[in-house]
Design a protein around this motif. Structure first.
Motif, PDB file in Angstrom:
ATOM      1  N   GLU A   1      46.625  63.715  63.965  1.00 38.94           N
ATOM      2  CA  GLU A   1      47.167  62.387  63.681  1.00 38.94           C
ATOM      3  C   GLU A   1      47.333  62.171  62.178  1.00 38.94           C
ATOM      4  OE1 GLU A   1      48.383  60.926  66.118  1.00 38.94           O
ATOM      5  OE2 GLU A   1      47.388  62.123  67.642  1.00 38.94           O
ATOM      6  N   MET A   2      46.393  62.669  61.379  1.00 44.01           N
ATOM      7  CA  MET A   2      46.519  62.557  59.924  1.00 44.01           C
ATOM      8  C   MET A   2      47.728  63.326  59.413  1.00 44.01           C
ATOM      9  SD  MET A   2      42.602  62.968  58.613  1.00 44.01           S
ATOM     10  CE  MET A   2      41.316  61.787  59.054  1.00 44.01           C
ATOM     11  N   SER A   3      48.075  64.417  60.090  1.00 41.02           N
ATOM     12  CA  SER A   3      49.246  65.196  59.691  1.00 41.02           C
ATOM     13  C   SER A   3      50.509  64.364  59.822  1.00 41.02           C
ATOM     14  CB  SER A   3      49.361  66.462  60.549  1.00 41.02           C
ATOM     15  OG  SER A   3      50.577  67.149  60.276  1.00 41.02           O
ATOM     16  N   HIS A   4      50.612  63.597  60.900  1.00 39.25           N
ATOM     17  CA  HIS A   4      51.776  62.717  61.061  1.00 39.25           C
ATOM     18  C   HIS A   4      51.870  61.738  59.893  1.00 39.25           C
ATOM     19  CE1 HIS A   4      52.752  64.217  64.976  1.00 39.25           C
ATOM     20  NE2 HIS A   4      51.692  63.695  65.586  1.00 39.25           N
ATOM     21  N   VAL A   5      50.747  61.125  59.543  1.00 36.09           N
ATOM     22  CA  VAL A   5      50.739  60.138  58.468  1.00 36.09           C
ATOM     23  C   VAL A   5      51.103  60.789  57.135  1.00 36.09           C
ATOM     24  CG1 VAL A   5      49.343  58.463  57.204  1.00 36.09           C
ATOM     25  CG2 VAL A   5      49.037  58.717  59.672  1.00 36.09           C
ATOM     26  N   GLU A   6      50.536  61.962  56.874  1.00 35.06           N
ATOM     27  CA  GLU A   6      50.810  62.649  55.612  1.00 35.06           C
ATOM     28  C   GLU A   6      52.280  63.025  55.488  1.00 35.06           C
ATOM     29  OE1 GLU A   6      49.966  64.309  51.864  1.00 35.06           O
ATOM     30  OE2 GLU A   6      48.713  63.057  53.154  1.00 35.06           O
ATOM     31  N   LEU A   7      52.841  63.568  56.561  1.00 37.30           N
ATOM     32  CA  LEU A   7      54.246  63.972  56.524  1.00 37.30           C
ATOM     33  C   LEU A   7      55.147  62.778  56.255  1.00 37.30           C
ATOM     34  CD1 LEU A   7      56.501  66.059  56.930  1.00 37.30           C
ATOM     35  CD2 LEU A   7      56.378  65.574  59.394  1.00 37.30           C
ATOM     36  N   HIS A   8      54.914  61.682  56.959  1.00 37.60           N
ATOM     37  CA  HIS A   8      55.794  60.527  56.811  1.00 37.60           C
ATOM     38  C   HIS A   8      55.552  59.782  55.504  1.00 37.60           C
ATOM     39  CE1 HIS A   8      57.874  60.673  60.688  1.00 37.60           C
ATOM     40  NE2 HIS A   8      56.765  61.243  61.122  1.00 37.60           N
ATOM     41  N   THR A   9      54.356  59.907  54.953  1.00 39.13           N
ATOM     42  CA  THR A   9      54.100  59.349  53.627  1.00 39.13           C
ATOM     43  C   THR A   9      54.882  60.118  52.570  1.00 39.13           C
ATOM     44  OG1 THR A   9      51.888  58.565  54.227  1.00 39.13           O
ATOM     45  CG2 THR A   9      52.318  58.909  51.888  1.00 39.13           C
ATOM     46  N   ARG A  10      54.913  61.424  52.724  1.00 43.34           N
ATOM     47  CA  ARG A  10      55.625  62.249  51.752  1.00 43.34           C
ATOM     48  C   ARG A  10      57.138  62.110  51.882  1.00 43.34           C
ATOM     49  NH1 ARG A  10      52.877  66.735  49.283  1.00 43.34           N
ATOM     50  NH2 ARG A  10      50.621  66.556  49.573  1.00 43.34           N
ATOM     51  N   LEU A  11      57.631  61.845  53.070  1.00 43.20           N
ATOM     52  CA  LEU A  11      59.055  61.635  53.270  1.00 43.20           C
ATOM     53  C   LEU A  11      59.414  60.228  52.795  1.00 43.20           C
ATOM     54  CD1 LEU A  11      59.588  63.212  56.794  1.00 43.20           C
ATOM     55  CD2 LEU A  11      60.632  63.995  54.662  1.00 43.20           C
ATOM     56  N   GLY A  12      60.272  60.124  51.848  1.00 43.90           N
ATOM     57  CA  GLY A  12      60.662  58.824  51.342  1.00 43.90           C
ATOM     58  C   GLY A  12      61.490  58.045  52.338  1.00 43.90           C
ATOM     59  N   SER A  13      61.684  56.771  52.053  1.00 45.15           N
ATOM     60  CA  SER A  13      62.425  55.907  52.967  1.00 45.15           C
ATOM     61  C   SER A  13      63.891  56.330  53.098  1.00 45.15           C
ATOM     62  CB  SER A  13      62.352  54.453  52.490  1.00 45.15           C
ATOM     63  OG  SER A  13      62.871  54.324  51.178  1.00 45.15           O
ATOM     64  N   GLY A  14      64.393  57.038  52.096  1.00 42.01           N
ATOM     65  CA  GLY A  14      65.784  57.453  52.149  1.00 42.01           C
ATOM     66  C   GLY A  14      66.002  58.813  52.783  1.00 42.01           C
ATOM     67  N   ARG A  34      45.413  55.955  76.959  1.00 40.78           N
ATOM     68  CA  ARG A  34      44.804  57.156  77.509  1.00 40.78           C
ATOM     69  C   ARG A  34      44.812  58.332  76.542  1.00 40.78           C
ATOM     70  NH1 ARG A  34      47.181  57.256  83.745  1.00 40.78           N
ATOM     71  NH2 ARG A  34      46.295  55.229  84.381  1.00 40.78           N
ATOM     72  N   GLU A  35      45.490  58.157  75.410  1.00 40.35           N
ATOM     73  CA  GLU A  35      45.565  59.240  74.431  1.00 40.35           C
ATOM     74  C   GLU A  35      44.210  59.463  73.774  1.00 40.35           C
ATOM     75  OE1 GLU A  35      45.868  55.458  72.320  1.00 40.35           O
ATOM     76  OE2 GLU A  35      47.092  56.261  73.972  1.00 40.35           O
ATOM     77  N   ARG A  36      44.037  60.646  73.187  1.00 38.33           N
ATOM     78  CA  ARG A  36      42.796  60.945  72.475  1.00 38.33           C
ATOM     79  C   ARG A  36      42.810  60.371  71.063  1.00 38.33           C
ATOM     80  NH1 ARG A  36      41.143  67.163  73.497  1.00 38.33           N
ATOM     81  NH2 ARG A  36      39.239  66.361  72.547  1.00 38.33           N
ATOM     82  N   GLY A  37      43.983  60.264  70.505  1.00 42.90           N
ATOM     83  CA  GLY A  37      44.134  59.683  69.183  1.00 42.90           C
ATOM     84  C   GLY A  37      45.581  59.296  68.963  1.00 42.90           C
ATOM     85  N   ILE A  38      45.822  58.437  67.969  1.00 42.24           N
ATOM     86  CA  ILE A  38      47.192  58.007  67.713  1.00 42.24           C
ATOM     87  C   ILE A  38      47.325  57.544  66.271  1.00 42.24           C
ATOM     88  CG2 ILE A  38      46.749  55.619  68.436  1.00 42.24           C
ATOM     89  CD1 ILE A  38      49.579  55.596  69.642  1.00 42.24           C
ATOM     90  N   ALA A  39      48.482  57.844  65.673  1.00 32.76           N
ATOM     91  CA  ALA A  39      48.817  57.319  64.352  1.00 32.76           C
ATOM     92  C   ALA A  39      49.559  56.007  64.550  1.00 32.76           C
ATOM     93  CB  ALA A  39      49.676  58.309  63.580  1.00 32.76           C
ATOM     94  N   VAL A  40      49.157  54.970  63.833  1.00 29.23           N
ATOM     95  CA  VAL A  40      49.740  53.640  63.993  1.00 29.23           C
ATOM     96  C   VAL A  40      50.561  53.295  62.749  1.00 29.23           C
ATOM     97  CG1 VAL A  40      49.263  51.199  64.399  1.00 29.23           C
ATOM     98  CG2 VAL A  40      47.786  52.948  65.421  1.00 29.23           C
ATOM     99  N   LEU A  41      51.862  53.127  62.959  1.00 28.05           N
ATOM    100  CA  LEU A  41      52.780  52.749  61.875  1.00 28.05           C
ATOM    101  C   LEU A  41      52.701  53.694  60.679  1.00 28.05           C
ATOM    102  CD1 LEU A  41      52.421  48.852  61.848  1.00 28.05           C
ATOM    103  CD2 LEU A  41      54.140  50.244  63.005  1.00 28.05           C
ATOM    104  N   ASN A  42      52.302  54.929  60.919  1.00 26.71           N
ATOM    105  CA  ASN A  42      52.214  55.930  59.849  1.00 26.71           C
ATOM    106  C   ASN A  42      51.361  55.475  58.673  1.00 26.71           C
ATOM    107  OD1 ASN A  42      53.892  57.893  61.107  1.00 26.71           O
ATOM    108  ND2 ASN A  42      55.654  56.624  60.621  1.00 26.71           N
ATOM    109  N   ARG A  43      50.344  54.662  58.955  1.00 27.45           N
ATOM    110  CA  ARG A  43      49.446  54.231  57.881  1.00 27.45           C
ATOM    111  C   ARG A  43      47.998  54.164  58.326  1.00 27.45           C
ATOM    112  NH1 ARG A  43      47.569  49.412  58.761  1.00 27.45           N
ATOM    113  NH2 ARG A  43      48.665  47.855  60.008  1.00 27.45           N
ATOM    114  N   ALA A  44      47.745  54.331  59.613  1.00 23.35           N
ATOM    115  CA  ALA A  44      46.379  54.283  60.129  1.00 23.35           C
ATOM    116  C   ALA A  44      46.264  55.232  61.311  1.00 23.35           C
ATOM    117  CB  ALA A  44      46.003  52.865  60.552  1.00 23.35           C
TER     118      ALA A  44
END
Length: 248
Positions: free
Chosen positions: A131-144, A105-115
């Motif tokens: 939704e792109m903001s979520h992906v960008e933030l988590h891409t910039r945040l490293g795994s550690g 029912r959502e208008r949009g969603i980020a999937v696994l921070n890659r799509a």
């Protein structure tokens, strides 16, 4: 045929069967993951690299979606000073298409921070940029990097997308539409529960995020936060205080 060769063929058949079963299980249990992994498998049409639409749309509607995506990209790049993420984007113009790729029912969603998936009601620069903001933030945040509060992730996405539903115009100074001194959700599960029960949750998170940005240097504060967390640092005191409901 030797017994050894028959044994290897038997083992290979078992492995293939297990792989097929696993893929089928993902497709059934998590259709959005499967759809964003293989958009073409779900009938989505690639109109340019990284952009997939449901087939059969008039050329004018395809151009409109592309323009929406470009506008959303500009908002995210404008805030971060560029892009490091390049998520695939799947957009549906009908409810049937969105349901098929695993949307709700959502208008949009980020999937696994890659799509990113957009529903018929989400083909809009604001929703796409959120939704792109979520992906960008988590891409910039490293795994550690340590986790950031979910309210800040969501509130920041509202700021980046410049969503007028939850924020006043920049000219207003204090952009808050709804403020609170209460603690906001820290985890995704808490966020989902709270947002479902309180329709003002996004506005409250956006208010606190925008005030934190205003007090700490705007988008540069986010870039500094990312660098700090990637370097093994803990959540800064100003953001930790904001999480407790006592923003500085």
């Amino acid at each position: 045929m030797s017994q050894r060769r028959r044994r290897w063929r038997w083992l290979l058949a078992i492995v293939v069967t297990l792989v097929v079963a696993a893929v089928a299980g993902v497709a059934v249990a998590f259709p959005s993951v499967a759809a964003t992994t293989c958009p073409g498998c779900y009938g989505m049409k690639q109109v340019r690299p990284g952009l997939y639409l449901e087939p059969g749309l008039p050329a004018a509607r395809e151009r409109h979606v592309a323009e929406v995506v470009d506008a959303a990209n500009r908002r995210v790049a404008g805030f971060y000073g560029g892009r490091r993420s390049s998520p695939d984007l799947l957009a549906c113009l009908t409810a049937m298409c969105y349901q098929k790729i695993g949307g709700g029912r959502e208008r949009g969603i980020a999937v696994l921070n890659r799509a990113v998936m957009l529903s018929p009601n989400g083909v809009d620069p604001v929703i796409a940029a959120h939704e792109m903001s979520h992906v960008e933030l988590h891409t910039r945040l490293g795994s550690g990097a340590g986790p950031i509060p979910q309210w800040f992730d969501e509130g920041l996405a509202v700021v980046v997308s410049d969503d007028p539903r939850y924020l006043k115009p920049e000219s207003a100074g204090d952009r808050c539409r709804v403020s609170t001194q209460e603690a906001l959700p820290q985890t995704l599960d808490d966020w989902l529960r709270t947002a479902k029960a309180d329709q003002d949750t996004y506005a409250k998170a956006a208010c606190r995020a925008s005030r934190w940005l205003q007090a700490n240097g705007g988008s540069q504060a986010v870039l500094a936060l990312i660098e700090h967390l990637n370097g093994g640092g803990e959540l800064p005191a100003s953001l930790a205080a904001a999480s407790r409901g006592t923003p500085s």
